[in-house]
Write a protein that holds these residues in place. Sequence first.
Motif, short mmCIF file in Angstrom:
data_model
loop_
_atom_site.label_atom_id
_atom_site.label_comp_id
_atom_site.label_asym_id
_atom_site.label_seq_id
_atom_site.Cartn_x
_atom_site.Cartn_y
_atom_site.Cartn_z
N ALA A 102 9.94 -25.37 40.87
CA ALA A 102 10.12 -26.80 40.36
C ALA A 102 9.14 -26.95 41.15
O ALA A 102 9.78 -27.34 42.59
CB ALA A 102 11.24 -26.90 39.13
N SER A 103 7.77 -27.37 41.54
CA SER A 103 7.36 -28.44 42.24
C SER A 103 6.98 -29.93 42.42
O SER A 103 6.37 -30.82 42.43
CB SER A 103 5.81 -27.85 42.67
N ASN A 104 7.25 -30.52 40.20
CA ASN A 104 6.96 -31.80 40.48
C ASN A 104 7.71 -32.10 38.88
O ASN A 104 8.53 -31.60 38.21
CB ASN A 104 5.82 -31.34 39.23
N ALA A 105 8.75 -32.82 40.15
CA ALA A 105 9.85 -34.02 39.55
C ALA A 105 9.86 -34.34 38.16
O ALA A 105 10.45 -34.43 37.45
CB ALA A 105 10.15 -34.21 40.49
N ASN A 553 11.70 -42.56 36.66
CA ASN A 553 11.03 -41.51 36.10
C ASN A 553 8.46 -41.53 36.50
O ASN A 553 8.01 -41.05 37.06
CB ASN A 553 10.54 -40.37 35.38
N LYS A 554 8.93 -42.64 35.71
CA LYS A 554 7.78 -43.41 34.90
C LYS A 554 6.88 -44.03 36.74
O LYS A 554 5.42 -43.88 36.86
CB LYS A 554 7.03 -44.42 33.83
N ALA A 555 6.85 -45.15 37.30
CA ALA A 555 7.81 -45.62 38.30
C ALA A 555 6.62 -44.57 39.66
O ALA A 555 6.27 -44.97 39.95
CB ALA A 555 8.27 -46.80 38.71
N ARG A 556 7.32 -43.52 39.86
CA ARG A 556 7.61 -42.84 40.77
C ARG A 556 5.77 -42.04 40.82
O ARG A 556 5.43 -42.25 41.28
CB ARG A 556 8.29 -41.91 40.26
#
Length: 822
Positions: A102-105, A553-556
Amino acid sequence: MFKKICAVLLIFFIAFLWFVTLKGIGPIDPIQKGMKLGLDISGGVYVVMEAQVQDIKDQAEVDRLMQETQSIIERRVNEMGLSEPVVTIEGKNRIRVELPGASNAEDAINAIGKTAQLKFSLADGTEVLSGTDIKDSGIDTNKNTGGYVVTLKFSKEGGEKFYEATKTAYENGITSSAIKKVLSPKAAEDSTDEDVWTFDPVKEVTAPAIAGNSIVITLDNQVISAPGVKNGPIDGTEAIIEGTFTRDEAEELSMLIRGGALPVELKEVQTSSIGATLGMDALKNSLLAGVIGVGLILLLLLVMYRLPGLAAGVALLFYIPIVMWILVLFKAVLTLPGIAGIILSIGMAVDANVIIFARIKEEVGNGRSIRVASREGFKRALSTIVDSQLTTLIAALVLYQFGTGPVRGFALTLMIGILVSLFTALLITNLFMSTMVDIKFLAKPGLLGVPKYVEGKAWKPRFHFRFVARRKVFYLVTVVLLVVGISVGFVRGFNPGIDFTGGTVMQFDMGKTVSVKDIEKTLKANGIEDADVVHFGDKNEGVIIKMTQSLDNKARSEFEKNFFETYDLEPSAEQTFEQFGPSVGDILKQNAITAILIAAFGMLLYIIVRFKWRFGVAALSSVIHDVLMMVAFYGLFRMTINNPFIAAILTVVGYSINDTIVIFDRIRENLGIMNRRPLDEIVDSSINQTLVRSLMTSVTTLLAILPLVILGGTTIRQFAVPLMIGILCGACSSIFVASPLFFDLNRIGASSGRKRTMKLTSSDTEAKGKKAKGMQENSVESTEESEAKPEQTTPASGKSAKGKKKQSKSKRTSSKTGGAVV
């Protein structure tokens, strides 16, 4: 002859084993294809989520919910098409999800679902089904429009519920609830707040509403679909959802429905994303470091022990592929810390061989024949090897039980390595040594590394250091170092890593040199004030950003989007990402303290059973010394204290005990042989006899770890550096702290024993005068005699017992410290 044949066959088998390991044969693939690589090597994303079960007091119920949650998440991630995802329960209420490839957290977390509670409701918000009522979901083509539809298959009970729900929706005209747009989670995440309404039933509808005949499917109260019931109630266990779906949208919706509903709410507490290229580079460097370390160890063994060193080299060549194939057999995941564990276990495998060789060398030096020395060396070294390795195994077991993620990988490889090292040292090395000593031209003392050997005369070391006499100096130096280091740490402040404090670390390949000030300006523009920025790489084109804020997740996602736009970067420029919630550090501290206490108690109990309580107390004191000394070192030089540091402390605890037990085993042996000598002489002799062996094992282990420090990446270096520090501290504490402390404990015990005896006999003195006084003196002498010499020998012929007693008394009174007391 039989041994020689076995030795030759074993050499051919080892060569064949290496061929199969590297090239494979027939249906057996090379080991690199069967080995599961961890995320820090293969690249990918891992997420640790914490179940919100604070209100549930029954631990059995919590365990049931965690098992159910794990099963649901496993189904969900298996639908993502990634290579061998791993879902494990950590502790009591945490789940770790590893997604290699997986490349996108952000996408990974959305797919897994932070809370991910799937519900089917009527348009007014009345829940009618949950995700557990769904047996399966898939996609199909819409024969009328040519688009895609999502298929549903219900359980029997779920089919009945769905029929009643569609009947109500079709016939009754449900009062609708507010929603502006029906979006998938991904689309909702990419939209602004003005564009998205979550599903929230209200009496007064102020926005476009869901149709009254809808069956609303929500994930975490966010609408992912709201199909209408057009042609009457739907009977049976199958249904379809029509819409203007693209193939990707239909597959995403199907996957979410198929995943089911989680029984508890989950909160993201730790996230990490690692690029595959970065991990593979670290793997290559770590393997190179391992090859260099093994080469240095073999060279040192050949120089010090000649033929025995060669036998150890052959055993080591057998040891390495066996450990690797065991990892494959158990489907263990190989991580960079796991490689560190393997290399450390190689050093400990050599440690067992060094104990044997040092003993053989000593027996030859004492005038025994080569064959007898070899047999006696193995025999006398056996108990020492078992005791020392088992105590380290106790520490590794505790580390595995309380460790998480990479730490458990480190502990697992260490445990496997310890068990295999016992096998190779006691069987493989023994076979080659016993074979070589049967060959006449090889059975020579010089080939065993014994210098200046003279037939029939004992060879002795050139020096004899008096450790016990200088013990107060050792104690003083130890106390000063501990006080200075820990005081500096408290005054200046220790340097805890983000896994203790909580926070975020990002690593970017900028492709050009960007100043720290520019990066800091970008961070402030994104609301990040407290952050450290450092460069890395040959041209300072890499940037590591460490912040105390734990970005969700959203802030990142917002920060990464702005950062990429500001510096014109592709998403692949982000090489690693780690995020720890503040609660992670508290659990790490609690687990670390618990693990150290359990490991210390387990080892103390083992030593008391195998030795005596004074040995156990002295050994435990040296363990405490090692832990405090590492803390002092980290406080003095302000090194980062993190999860790998805790793992290293536990490993060092086991390794330090290993070294201490070797000396204690010799003290125990010498107490039986030298029982008429003063205890300080016995302790000094024991330390001197094992000194070269202690230094050799420490040097060989350091040789295995040093290349990792130089060539290994950041992850593996976090394990290697504290291990090197701890090994040095452990070697010093075994010699300068544990053994002298054992002497002091015995002296205190002997003194208290004499005082008790004198107190009891003093009352007789007042009643019976001079005669009683004489009896008292005899009583005291008798008590000292029994304490000083637990094993009495029969006087030689021609000497009376009285004369022997006087001689013994003369020897005793000539020493201030008294005889041997255990």
